[in-house]
Design a protein around this motif. Structure first.
Motif, short mmCIF file in Angstrom:
data_model
loop_
_atom_site.label_atom_id
_atom_site.label_comp_id
_atom_site.label_asym_id
_atom_site.label_seq_id
_atom_site.Cartn_x
_atom_site.Cartn_y
_atom_site.Cartn_z
N SER A 173 14.08 -6.05 -3.98
CA SER A 173 13.18 -6.93 -3.02
C SER A 173 14.26 -8.08 -2.83
N TYR A 180 12.53 -5.06 6.89
CA TYR A 180 11.90 -5.28 7.14
C TYR A 180 12.01 -6.11 9.02
N ALA A 213 0.92 -6.00 5.25
CA ALA A 213 1.01 -5.80 4.06
C ALA A 213 0.00 -6.26 3.40
N LYS A 214 -1.08 -7.11 4.35
CA LYS A 214 -2.11 -7.36 3.58
C LYS A 214 -2.86 -6.91 3.35
N MET A 217 -1.12 -5.15 0.16
CA MET A 217 -2.21 -5.67 -1.15
C MET A 217 -3.39 -5.75 -1.57
N CYS A 223 1.01 3.27 -0.40
CA CYS A 223 1.31 3.04 1.25
C CYS A 223 0.75 4.68 2.36
#
Length: 275
Positions: A173, A180, A213-214, A217, A223
């Motif tokens: 992270s 990205y 990404a949403k 989440m 994934c």
């Protein structure tokens, strides 16, 4: 939580944390900041109505928690300057300086201190960060809660049990946003090469990244499941995924992350030596 928090350094990360704390209801009267740059101090005072100081020692006299928010290269010097004051008060120390181990900070500050080392990332500047935290053996449960409360002001927080796992967080992270950005940059360029105008390529790339990404989440799927759901047999997505797999995308990502982790360990050795 009504502890007095003193930020040493008034750069972007300190500003992000202070802004997040105040937005979440933290009393500005309980937040202090120091910085040698008057322009930085004035900007914080004006925006957040907090007390600022040019002198670290004067500010630390009032602090229950100290957030070390200076560049890693000058952290040793800063710790040497404040060690006597810190030893007199034994506050909780939170470091957002990348690559500096808790043992080194503890040694520079005189020893026997509660220290939480954190690894934030740049999206913390817009309160969407992913922050790893590690506590040394001197940190008690109340102090862990205090550190988590402060860092959660800028995004998601995650504790690790072993300090070397912070290097993995750095590779994932900490450096991850740049991965990205590179992938998005490549997608934009490919779309333009295939005939799409630059503005359209940029907008579609951004929205696609946001939407993906949403979905991750907000869904209850991992994934791999989400990827399978949009990969129809013999369809366009499958052809693209096959190309990625054939050209060893997974190995490339793993190699890049290992390189980042190894460099984080090298930097810790370079910046935290005994000399």
């Amino acid at each position: 939580m009504n502890a007095k928090i003193c930020f040493i350094g008034a750069g972007n990360m300190a500003k992000s944390l202070i802004g997040g704390l105040i937005a979440s209801g933290y009393d500005a009267n309980n937040i202090l900041a120091t910085d040698p740059n008057q322009e930085q101090r004035d900007a914080l005072s004006s925006q957040f109505a907090i007390q600022t100081y040019a002198n670290n020692g004067e500010a630390l006299m009032h602090a229950d928690i100290i957030v070390l928010a200076v560049k890693p290269q000058i952290l040793r010097q800063v710790c040497a300057e404040i060690s006597d004051t810190v030893q007199a008060g034994s506050p909780l120390i939170i470091s957002v300086a990348a690559g500096i181990r808790t043992d080194d900070i503890n040694r520079w500050l005189g020893g026997e201190l509660a220290i939480v080392r954190t690894m934030p990332n740049t999206p913390a500047l817009i309160q969407t960060g992913a922050i790893g935290l590690y506590a040394n053996s001197q940190v008690n449960s109340e102090q862990k809660s205090q550190a988590e409360h402060i860092m959660r002001a800028t995004g998601l927080t995650l504790w690790v049990e072993q300090e070397n796992q912070i290097d993995v967080v750095t590779a994932l992270s900490g450096s991850g946003p740049a991965y990205y950005f590179l992938f998005m940059e490549a997608m934009e360029k490919a779309a333009q090469d295939m005939g799409l105008d630059a503005k359209s390529a940029h907008l579609l790339t951004m929205q696609t990244a946001l939407g993906a990404a949403k979905m991750v989440m907000e869904s209850h799927q991992d994934c791999a499941e989400l990827r399978a759901n949009v990969t129809s047999p013999n369809g366009t997505t499958e052809k693209a995924i096959q190309y990625f797999e054939t050209h060893n995308l997974r190995d490339t990502v793993a190699g890049a992350m290992n390189a980042a982790r190894n460099r984080a360990q090298e930097l810790a050795d370079e910046l935290g030596g005994e000399a």
